[in-house]
Design a protein around this motif. Structure first.
Motif, short mmCIF file in Angstrom:
data_model
loop_
_atom_site.label_atom_id
_atom_site.label_comp_id
_atom_site.label_asym_id
_atom_site.label_seq_id
_atom_site.Cartn_x
_atom_site.Cartn_y
_atom_site.Cartn_z
N LEU A 121 0.86 -0.97 -0.06
CA LEU A 121 -0.16 0.09 0.19
C LEU A 121 0.79 1.34 0.12
CD1 LEU A 121 -2.75 -1.02 2.62
CD2 LEU A 121 -3.23 -0.76 0.20
N TYR A 122 1.87 0.94 0.39
CA TYR A 122 2.90 1.96 1.03
C TYR A 122 3.40 2.63 -0.73
CZ TYR A 122 6.65 5.76 1.27
OH TYR A 122 7.03 7.22 1.75
N HIS A 156 2.17 1.57 -3.49
CA HIS A 156 1.47 2.21 -3.84
C HIS A 156 0.83 3.41 -4.43
CE1 HIS A 156 -3.64 3.03 -4.79
NE2 HIS A 156 -3.41 2.43 -6.09
N MET A 157 0.75 4.31 -3.12
CA MET A 157 1.15 5.29 -2.68
C MET A 157 1.50 6.45 -3.56
SD MET A 157 0.00 7.89 0.43
CE MET A 157 1.45 7.59 2.12
N VAL A 212 -6.14 -3.92 8.15
CA VAL A 212 -4.93 -3.96 7.05
C VAL A 212 -6.27 -4.15 6.16
CG1 VAL A 212 -2.59 -4.27 5.72
CG2 VAL A 212 -2.87 -3.96 8.23
N LEU A 238 -8.13 -2.08 5.04
CA LEU A 238 -7.32 -0.78 4.26
C LEU A 238 -7.30 -0.57 2.97
CD1 LEU A 238 -6.31 2.14 4.30
CD2 LEU A 238 -4.11 0.95 5.32
N MET A 268 -9.95 -0.47 0.68
CA MET A 268 -10.26 1.24 0.14
C MET A 268 -9.51 1.59 -0.96
SD MET A 268 -11.86 2.52 3.43
CE MET A 268 -11.14 1.61 4.96
N LEU A 269 -7.93 0.58 -0.74
CA LEU A 269 -7.64 1.70 -1.87
C LEU A 269 -7.06 1.35 -3.27
CD1 LEU A 269 -4.63 2.98 0.73
CD2 LEU A 269 -6.05 4.14 -0.69
N ASP A 279 -11.84 -0.54 -6.44
CA ASP A 279 -12.75 0.15 -6.77
C ASP A 279 -14.06 -0.95 -7.50
OD1 ASP A 279 -10.79 0.88 -9.09
OD2 ASP A 279 -12.86 0.44 -9.72
N ALA A 320 -17.56 3.51 1.63
CA ALA A 320 -15.83 4.47 1.76
C ALA A 320 -16.47 3.39 -0.33
CB ALA A 320 -14.52 4.15 1.69
#
Lengths: 752, 226
Positions: free
Chosen positions: A57-58, A60-61, A87, A90, A93-94, A97, A131
């Motif tokens: 996820l990091y 990805h950001m 996690v 989270l 959500m990231l 979609d 979300a």
């Protein structure tokens, strides 16, 4: 602890990425780590999966691909461990979609987690649902969420309510399920749940007129809640800067706005409360101002008493004076919305609005501009225009266009006098000429044209302006036009409305010449200048050949004439652009022909100007129509015939110009078929100078129809024997024909 | 509602992105890039609001981080500023004098905190205390070991399945993985610290929980099994 010896902990990975000195280095670190992560996912290590996903996820950001972690999110969500779920959700959500297939697969996990009974876990599930829940998921889980609305734990209830809000947004039909519980939820004491409920009711009302009608009954209750909130003492837990729960206040006010809109009764019920909030809210800090702002919006949108409306506008007026520029911004935006409906109330704050034009912040000055323009009326137009002109001079370029057109529009609507109108337009053109709309020029010329008494005044002012600056194209165009039309007024006498200005004819012509030659002048501007010059030549010298003046398709270079007209022809000499290129007498004639043949359409060329030689002045050239010339002593010559197409040359040696020969080429067609795309080109020996005028047409109609003519001008300074070569191209009877030939038997009178 | 919230540094590095409206990854990247450019170009003396595409953007700079929210036409800009400030206060309380580095190295925590404050683009709790409490409790749950709430028995750390009674086992909402250890310690003197309300105990069943979160208390309770 770690899956493989070289796989990093999250914080170590972050550290290493930050230490990378170049983009390439960072990419390398990340790619290496992602390889480990992929391997770990493949191996299916459950214990460290959450750590691997966190790392993913990091990155990805940072913009790197992370799609291979999608399935891992699902596994983590399904795990009993809270860490995993946290996690995993989270990640969902990231990374997940609605478009992903994996998205639907979390529905089941969410369903399980919702019924699990552990608040924190239910919270995670609800949060993710709100979300990223798709319409389908919302339909599936609506009843689960409905049940949670009645949960004993406020923590879960507050989240469930907001999840319901999301569901309504996605699937409006679900309002059947979520409307009934609202009545009870309004009795909540927990601020979070209450806030969520208000949000839910707002959403329901916005989507359904039936819901709107239903909830109007609750206006008294809402008024009561807000009143309690506002009047009860300071409660530290929910207050900001001494204002009780501003978030909740704002939300209630917004709901009241929706309920009171277009509804007399509801509006009346809330009037007192709104007045109370408007007057009692502490305005020293942003929180209070936020509430006040929402109150103002509500007052203006419902059926409020007149006094209340004035109060609201005055609050906005006070906002305009606030030192906080954010407050000034919302004030300007709101006043702009109100300027039509409450014009006189907003007018009272005009001076403050005008002050805001001086704001250094663009977004504020833009709003101030829009508002200022909206406030212009017949009584303040002079003062306002003055202010706006000042603004125009100093405002940033992207606002200049709007400001300029705004001023011109206002001037058009409210101009007290024509002269003021002309002055204002002039000033705008001088300040921001490049930013005005295309019709500004036309409008101004029309305005001036229609104001006969101001012709002299206009032309003088425009002349002075033009003399100072020839770069602003619209101004130059109007000035050129004006000088052309009223040049006589410029030169004669004086005008009492302007300073005395003595202008000589040469000065005017010189100025127009400058415009023509300036590299800043657009083609259209040059056109205006040209037209002006031609108009002047008739208006100043009484020559009435206006009709001919308009017919020129090509601008030709001309020589000067007799001395009395030398001044006039000084600029006419620059007017034309043709491509006279002398030819080699022999072999290279064909090549030269082709060079020559840039003429008719090649005004992109800039050949050196012809020396003024004794020859026809512009006027004389223009005097010559394209029709066959009057009979000359030199006999005509038939030079070409083919299949009914005949070419005849007729010659004229104008008196007073011994080196000039004018040849008219006439093409006639006696055949049964039209000759189309007819082009005739000519070449002469080197010492000669040749110019071709545009032909009368490129079709020679059949059956002896109207012949096509073309004028050739040949200068023979050396009086050398004339030689002439012609090249014809045309289509006839479906065939394209090209003929090149030298004209023989040229009468000796043509050159001796 | 809020459409999305972005946190980014002055150099244009994204630190957090929370989206409340379904958008494709590609579209998100584009919007982030565009908006960052617009906001970073703003001069310090300008107001916190701007119009971008069909949305309103409210942004505020705290030290080296920009907090940027995109809201809809009917939303209140001023209250959004309060919202941003509240979030910063929450971060500050949690991390203790928060700085950008905290958010970089604990980005997932920043998300967790945000998710306790906002949901679906709306505020879910207006009490700072309440939000922070919820985070603490979640952090407690996120202990390295498994952690369940037993009705009437309070919280229990995972322990050796064998050591737990059959009744207690049956009461567990999730099955114990064989080999997991349940804490079993002798009663020790209780440390006088604040006891989180999600953990309760009665005198017969005392549970030991150790917590490793930064600024949160450590409570020792003991558990005793039949």
């Amino acid at each position: 602890m770690v899956a493989s010896s070289s796989s990093l902990k999250l914080q170590d990975l972050i550290q290493e990425i930050r230490e990378a000195k170049t983009q390439a280095q960072e990419r390398e670190v990340i790619q290496k780590e992602c390889a480990h992560i992929r391997a770990s996912f493949r191996d299916g290590d459950p214990l460290h999966r959450h750590r691997q996903l966190a790392k993913l996820l990091y990155v990805h950001m940072l913009g790197y691909p992370a799609h291979f972690g999608q399935m891992e999110c699902l596994k983590l969500i399904a795990s009993p461990r809270f860490t995993d779920k946290r996690v995993g959700y989270l990640g969902a959500m990231l990374l997940l979609d609605e478009r992903q297939d994996a998205h639907l697969l979390i529905t089941n996990s969410i369903k399980n987690d919702l019924s699990q009974g552990i608040q924190a876990v239910q919270g995670l599930a609800l949060c993710t649902l709100s979300a990223t829940g798709s319409a389908e998921m919302c339909r599936d889980l609506a009843t689960e969420v409905e049940k949670l609305l009645l949960q004993p734990s406020a923590y879960v209830r507050k989240k469930a309510v907001l999840t319901a809000v999301h569901m309504i947004r996605k699937v409006p039909e679900l309002s059947n399920i979520f409307l009934p519980p609202c009545a009870q939820l309004l009795h909540e004491h927990h601020h979070g749940v209450l806030l969520g409920t208000i949000t839910l009711i707002t959403e329901l009302c916005e989507r359904s007129p039936a819901a709107l009608k239903h909830f109007r009954k609750m206006v008294p209750q809402l008024v009561h809640i807000l009143r309690t909130l506002v009047t009860t003492g300071y409660s530290t837990e929910h207050s900001i800067s001494g204002v009780s729960d501003p978030f909740l206040q704002v939300q209630i006010l917004r709901l009241l706005r929706i309920l009171g809109r277009n509804h007399e009764e509801s509006s009346e019920t809330m009037n007192d409360l709104l007045a109370q909030v408007a007057t009692n809210t502490d305005t020293s800090r942003n929180a209070g101002n936020a509430v006040l702002f929402e109150t103002v919006l509500t007052i203006m949108d419902i059926h409020s008493a007149a006094g209340l409306r004035v109060l609201a506008v005055n609050i906005l007026g006070r906002f305009l004076l606030n030192s906080d520029r954010n407050i000034r911004y919302v004030a300007l935006t709101s006043l702009l919305r109100l300027v039509q409906s409450d014009h006189s109330a907003v007018q009272r704050h005009r001076p403050t609005v005008v002050e805001c034009l001086r704001e250094p912040d663009d977004s504020l000055s833009r709003r101030a501009l829009e508002l200022s323009l909206a406030l212009v009326n017949s009584s303040n137009v002079r003062a306002m225009t003055q202010e706006l002109q000042g603004f125009l001079e100093s405002c940033p370029p992207d606002l200049q266009a709007d400001c300029a057109s705004g001023i011109l529009l206002a001037a058009e609507r409210f101009a007290p006098t024509k002269r003021w109108h002309i002055d204002t337009t002039l000033r705008v053109l001088m300040t921001a000429g490049t930013h005005v709309r295309d019709d500004a020029v036309a409008n101004l010329t029309q305005l001036i044209g229609g104001a006969q008494e101001l012709h002299a005044y206009s032309v003088r002012r425009l002349y002075s302006a033009l003399a100072e600056d020839i770069s602003q194209q619209p101004l130059v165009q109007v000035a050129a036009w004006c000088i052309g039309e009223y040049g006589d007024l410029l030169l004669e006498g004086s005008c009492e409305e302007t300073e005395p200005l003595q202008v000589e004819e040469e000065e005017v012509l010189a100025l127009l010449e400058r415009v023509l030659q300036s590299h800043m002048s657009l083609p259209a501007t040059r056109g205006y200048a040209l037209t002006a010059l031609m108009k002047l030549s008739t208006r100043l010298h009484g020559d009435n050949k206006a009709a001919i003046l308009e017919k020129i398709p090509l601008v030709e270079r001309g020589g000067s004439q007799a001395d009395e007209e030398a001044k006039e022809s000084k600029e006419t000499a620059q007017l034309s652009e043709a491509a006279p290129v002398p030819t080699e007498p022999q072999a290279s004639e064909l090549l030269d022909l082709l060079d020559l043949l840039d003429g008719p359409s090649g005004d992109a060329q800039h050949p050196p100007p012809l020396d003024p030689t004794p020859g026809g002045a512009l006027i004389h050239l223009l005097n010559l129509p394209c029709a066959p010339p009057p009979p000359a002593p030199i006999p005509n010559l038939k030079v070409f015939e083919r299949e009914g197409l005949q070419l005849n040359l007729s010659f004229v040696r104008p008196p007073g110009t011994p080196t000039l020969l004018l040849i008219t080429v006439t093409a006639t067609n006696t055949s049964g078929g039209d000759v189309t795309h007819f082009i005739c080109q000519a070449a002469v020996p080197k010492s000669f100078q040749l110019q071709l005028q545009a032909p009368s047409g490129d079709t020679v109609p059949a059956q002896g129809g109207l012949p096509t003519t073309q004028l050739l001008r040949i200068l023979n300074p050396k009086k050398a024997p004339l030689r002439l070569k012609l090249r014809l191209t045309y289509n006839h009877f479906g065939q394209s024909v090209q003929e090149i030939f030298e004209v023989n038997n040229l009468p000796v009178e043509t050159w001796q | 509602m809020m459409r999305f919230m972005l946190l980014f540094s002055r150099q244009g590095k994204l630190r957090l992105q929370k989206w409340y409206l379904a958008t494709s990854d590609k579209e998100r990247k584009k919007m982030v890039r565009e908006l960052m450019q617009v906001v970073l170009a703003r001069k310090p003396k300008m107001c916190s609001f701007l119009e971008w595409r069909d949305l309103k953007v409210v942004y505020k700079r705290y030290a080296s981080l920009y907090f940027c929210c995109a809201i809809e036409g009917q939303d209140n800009e001023l209250i959004t500023l309060e919202l941003i400030h509240r979030y910063v206060e929450l971060l500050d309380k949690y991390f203790g004098s928060v700085c950008e580095l905290d958010i970089i190295f604990n980005f997932e925590k920043a998300y967790f905190i945000l998710d306790e404050f906002l949901m679906g683009g709306d505020v879910q709790d207006t009490s700072k205390k309440s939000v922070l409490k919820a985070i603490e409790q979640a952090d407690l749950l996120q202990e390295e070991k498994h952690f369940w709430t037993l009705p009437g028995l309070g919280s229990v750390k995972e322990g050796r399945a064998a050591a737990i009674s059959q009744d207690a086992k049956a009461a567990l909402p999730v099955p114990l993985i064989p080999g997991t250890r349940v804490a079993r310690f002798k009663a020790k003197k209780k440390k006088k610290r604040k006891i989180p309300s999600s953990i309760c105990y009665d005198n017969d069943n005392v549970f030991r929980i150790s917590v490793s979160c930064a600024n949160v208390f450590i409570v020792y309770l003991e558990c005793k099994f039949d």
